[in-house]
Design a protein around this motif. Structure first.
Motif, PDB file in Angstrom:
ATOM      1  N   GLY A   2       1.017  -0.914   0.167  1.00 15.97           N
ATOM      2  CA  GLY A   2      -0.018   0.106   0.176  1.00 15.97           C
ATOM      3  C   GLY A   2       0.955   1.407  -0.050  1.00 15.97           C
ATOM      4  N   ILE A   3       1.522   1.519   1.244  1.00 12.87           N
ATOM      5  CA  ILE A   3       2.094   2.841   1.410  1.00 12.87           C
ATOM      6  C   ILE A   3       3.278   3.471   0.436  1.00 12.87           C
ATOM      7  CG2 ILE A   3       4.528   4.331   2.435  1.00 12.87           C
ATOM      8  CD1 ILE A   3       1.281   4.632   3.863  1.00 12.87           C
ATOM      9  N   LEU A   4       4.387   1.784  -0.033  1.00 11.58           N
ATOM     10  CA  LEU A   4       4.931   2.485  -1.175  1.00 11.58           C
ATOM     11  C   LEU A   4       4.649   2.243  -2.514  1.00 11.58           C
ATOM     12  CD1 LEU A   4       7.975   2.220  -1.419  1.00 11.58           C
ATOM     13  CD2 LEU A   4       8.345  -0.399  -1.069  1.00 11.58           C
ATOM     14  N   PRO A   5       3.768   1.968  -2.491  1.00  9.93           N
ATOM     15  CA  PRO A   5       3.236   2.109  -4.691  1.00  9.93           C
ATOM     16  C   PRO A   5       2.533   3.553  -4.371  1.00  9.93           C
ATOM     17  CG  PRO A   5       2.294  -0.310  -3.878  1.00  9.93           C
ATOM     18  CD  PRO A   5       3.029   0.531  -2.806  1.00  9.93           C
TER      19      PRO A   5
ATOM     20  N   MET B 280      11.387   8.329  -0.461  1.00 10.26           N
ATOM     21  CA  MET B 280      11.801   8.514   1.311  1.00 10.26           C
ATOM     22  C   MET B 280      10.967   9.727   1.433  1.00 10.26           C
ATOM     23  SD  MET B 280      15.182   6.956   3.089  1.00 10.26           S
ATOM     24  CE  MET B 280      16.234   8.612   2.094  1.00 10.26           C
ATOM     25  N   ALA B 281      10.862  10.800   1.145  1.00 12.61           N
ATOM     26  CA  ALA B 281      10.036  11.825   1.438  1.00 12.61           C
ATOM     27  C   ALA B 281       8.825  11.533   1.107  1.00 12.61           C
ATOM     28  CB  ALA B 281      10.490  13.427   0.718  1.00 12.61           C
ATOM     29  N   GLU B 282       8.328  11.256  -0.083  1.00 12.61           N
ATOM     30  CA  GLU B 282       6.718  10.148  -0.305  1.00 12.61           C
ATOM     31  C   GLU B 282       6.527   9.704   0.449  1.00 12.61           C
ATOM     32  OE1 GLU B 282       5.513  12.175  -2.357  1.00 12.61           O
ATOM     33  OE2 GLU B 282       6.259  13.649  -3.369  1.00 12.61           O
ATOM     34  N   ILE B 283       7.103   8.478   0.878  1.00 14.13           N
ATOM     35  CA  ILE B 283       6.612   7.843   2.139  1.00 14.13           C
ATOM     36  C   ILE B 283       6.172   8.295   2.932  1.00 14.13           C
ATOM     37  CG2 ILE B 283       7.861   5.124   3.189  1.00 14.13           C
ATOM     38  CD1 ILE B 283       8.945   4.402   1.209  1.00 14.13           C
ATOM     39  N   ALA B 284       7.347   9.365   3.879  1.00 10.94           N
ATOM     40  CA  ALA B 284       7.046  10.380   5.146  1.00 10.94           C
ATOM     41  C   ALA B 284       5.670  11.175   4.529  1.00 10.94           C
ATOM     42  CB  ALA B 284       7.614  10.804   5.475  1.00 10.94           C
ATOM     43  N   VAL B 285       5.062  11.358   3.583  1.00  7.77           N
ATOM     44  CA  VAL B 285       3.478  12.352   2.533  1.00  7.77           C
ATOM     45  C   VAL B 285       2.770  11.421   3.079  1.00  7.77           C
ATOM     46  CG1 VAL B 285       2.539  13.184   1.478  1.00  7.77           C
ATOM     47  CG2 VAL B 285       5.044  14.220   1.696  1.00  7.77           C
ATOM     48  N   VAL B 286       2.634  10.216   2.361  1.00 10.91           N
ATOM     49  CA  VAL B 286       1.973   9.194   2.021  1.00 10.91           C
ATOM     50  C   VAL B 286       1.855   8.455   3.613  1.00 10.91           C
ATOM     51  CG1 VAL B 286       0.808   7.072   1.490  1.00 10.91           C
ATOM     52  CG2 VAL B 286       1.936   8.764   0.236  1.00 10.91           C
ATOM     53  N   SER B 287       2.593   8.073   4.257  1.00  7.50           N
ATOM     54  CA  SER B 287       2.622   7.700   5.955  1.00  7.50           C
ATOM     55  C   SER B 287       1.398   8.166   6.832  1.00  7.50           C
ATOM     56  CB  SER B 287       4.113   6.834   6.243  1.00  7.50           C
ATOM     57  OG  SER B 287       3.949   6.197   6.014  1.00  7.50           O
ATOM     58  N   ALA B 288       2.074   9.923   6.623  1.00  9.07           N
ATOM     59  CA  ALA B 288       1.364  10.432   7.897  1.00  9.07           C
ATOM     60  C   ALA B 288      -0.591  11.033   7.228  1.00  9.07           C
ATOM     61  CB  ALA B 288       1.915  11.905   7.638  1.00  9.07           C
ATOM     62  N   ALA B 289      -0.782  10.973   6.211  1.00  7.86           N
ATOM     63  CA  ALA B 289      -1.773  10.899   5.159  1.00  7.86           C
ATOM     64  C   ALA B 289      -2.557   9.759   5.481  1.00  7.86           C
ATOM     65  CB  ALA B 289      -1.524  11.796   4.018  1.00  7.86           C
ATOM     66  N   THR B 290      -2.430   8.683   5.157  1.00  6.55           N
ATOM     67  CA  THR B 290      -3.236   7.570   5.678  1.00  6.55           C
ATOM     68  C   THR B 290      -2.686   7.084   6.620  1.00  6.55           C
ATOM     69  OG1 THR B 290      -2.042   7.508   3.505  1.00  6.55           O
ATOM     70  CG2 THR B 290      -2.734   5.233   4.199  1.00  6.55           C
ATOM     71  N   ILE B 291      -2.485   6.940   7.949  1.00  2.65           N
ATOM     72  CA  ILE B 291      -2.661   6.315   9.479  1.00  2.65           C
ATOM     73  C   ILE B 291      -2.728   7.017  10.615  1.00  2.65           C
ATOM     74  CG2 ILE B 291      -0.704   5.208  10.538  1.00  2.65           C
ATOM     75  CD1 ILE B 291      -1.322   4.123   7.336  1.00  2.65           C
ATOM     76  N   ARG B 292      -3.901   6.818  10.672  1.00  2.00           N
ATOM     77  CA  ARG B 292      -4.816   7.613  11.588  1.00  2.00           C
ATOM     78  C   ARG B 292      -3.618   7.367  13.153  1.00  2.00           C
ATOM     79  NH1 ARG B 292     -10.353   5.646  12.316  1.00  2.00           N
ATOM     80  NH2 ARG B 292     -10.236   3.740  11.631  1.00  2.00           N
ATOM     81  N   GLY B 293      -3.206   8.427  13.826  1.00  2.00           N
ATOM     82  CA  GLY B 293      -2.558   7.864  15.251  1.00  2.00           C
ATOM     83  C   GLY B 293      -1.165   7.814  15.174  1.00  2.00           C
ATOM     84  N   LEU B 294      -0.585   8.126  13.756  1.00  2.00           N
ATOM     85  CA  LEU B 294       0.171   8.348  13.293  1.00  2.00           C
ATOM     86  C   LEU B 294       1.871   8.800  14.251  1.00  2.00           C
ATOM     87  CD1 LEU B 294       2.521   7.793   9.787  1.00  2.00           C
ATOM     88  CD2 LEU B 294       3.267   9.617  11.289  1.00  2.00           C
ATOM     89  N   ARG B 295       2.646   8.318  14.604  1.00  2.00           N
ATOM     90  CA  ARG B 295       3.721   9.624  15.579  1.00  2.00           C
ATOM     91  C   ARG B 295       4.601   9.534  14.944  1.00  2.00           C
ATOM     92  NH1 ARG B 295       0.161   7.023  19.469  1.00  2.00           N
ATOM     93  NH2 ARG B 295       2.234   5.254  19.576  1.00  2.00           N
ATOM     94  N   SER B 296       5.506  10.423  14.514  1.00  2.00           N
ATOM     95  CA  SER B 296       7.136  10.526  13.928  1.00  2.00           C
ATOM     96  C   SER B 296       8.025  10.570  15.153  1.00  2.00           C
ATOM     97  CB  SER B 296       7.226  12.085  12.886  1.00  2.00           C
ATOM     98  OG  SER B 296       8.575  12.223  12.320  1.00  2.00           O
TER      99      SER B 296
END
Length: 315
Positions: A108-111, A288-304
């Protein structure tokens, strides 16, 4: 000690393992059966041990053959990578990149992150493969992969961790499960239910088991799955309730199932790693920059958990 292994022997062995018979392997390689048989015999003689059990037309690897095949696969991946990079250099193109990720992030995240790369940032050749966290760490450290996207911890002095985040695990239920109507699933509500969870006892599964124990929950039975997607499929089939990482259900939804937060914080952490001391290609920095962006937009409760500015900084 083996002294004269050659690529034809290695390719013949890999083809036989993939095909299961000498006949089919010969067809794959466009060689005669006798030529393939001879290459395997030469390889076994050079190594000093048997690689294959022969039972009529069927071929199965010996115990040593299985272990050797792991090394062969790694070797062939490296050769393919080298060939693609050499061809890219000859065409004055961006070099091919090799990205390896655990299954939860590969589906999911990577594609999605790759799809966000700007025009001209995507190399002509991208190799994307799924592997366990342990295999991933070995590939990146051996420099057969440019980037690893892995669950944590990944402890190796040969790796650089560029960015990491965590988010709480979730309960995955069938749409018609009574608990699907709950805003938050309480772990005690799983008492007497069949639990579906990922099986590695040294990673996320340990935290899931600890949380259930602290809540005084004893599942009626347990199904172990090697991927979260397999666990979600088991839920859809009505086999039970899954407690899994949040990335797969959020980024790769499966029809017929829903996911809900639980009343315990069971953290799932993941991050991006490259080989220590190796320059990070521009395409990998962008990815890597896009993975960070997609992760933040997709995952509820994400903490960097941190960003290394020179690796995943503002674009």
């Amino acid at each position: 000690m083996p002294r004269s292994l050659n690529l034809r022997q290695i390719e013949a062995f890999a083809a036989v393992i993939a095909a299961g018979t000498i006949t089919e392997a010969a067809q794959m390689l466009d060689r005669s059966q006798s030529a393939v048989t001879r290459l395997i015999q030469e390889l076994e003689a050079e190594l000093g041990y048997k690689l294959l059990h022969r039972n009529g037309p069927r071929i199965t690897p010996t115990e040593r053959g299985v272990l050797f095949h792991v090394e062969v696969e790694r070797h062939l991946v490296g050769l393919r990578h080298l060939r693609d990079r050499a061809e890219a250099i000859g065409r004055d193109e961006r070099p091919a990149i090799e990205v390896v990720a655990i299954a939860a992030l590969a589906v999911g995240i990577l594609p999605q992150a790759l799809a966000r790369l700007a025009e001209g940032e995507m190399p002509r050749q991208v190799h994307l493969r799924s592997a366990s966290a342990e295999q991933l760490a070995q590939s990146v450290a051996a420099r057969t992969a440019d980037l690893g996207v892995s669950s944590l911890p990944v402890s190796s002095p040969e790796l650089t961790l560029h960015w990491s985040a965590e988010a709480p695990c979730v309960a995955v239920l069938r749409q018609d499960d009574p608990l699907a109507a709950e805003g938050v699933v309480q772990l005690r509500q799983l008492t007497g239910r069949r639990l579906i969870a990922t099986g590695n006892p040294y990673r996320l599964r340990r935290r899931v088991d600890d949380a259930l124990r602290e809540a005084g929950v004893a599942p009626q039975a347990v199904i172990d799955a090697n991927t979260s997607l397999a666990a979600m499929g088991a839920v859809r089939a009505g086999l039970g309730v899954a407690l899994i990482e949040p990335v797969t259900p959020a980024s790769f939804p499966l029809e017929g199932v829903v996911y809900r937060p639980v009343d315990a914080d069971i953290p799932f952490a993941w991050g991006m790693v490259t080989a220590m001391g190796r320059p990070v290609p521009a395409a990998i920095r962008s990815l890597m920059a896009e993975i960070a962006v997609v992760s933040a937009a997709t995952i509820r409760g994400l903490r960097s958990l941190g960003v290394e500015e020179d690796a995943v900084g503002p674009r």
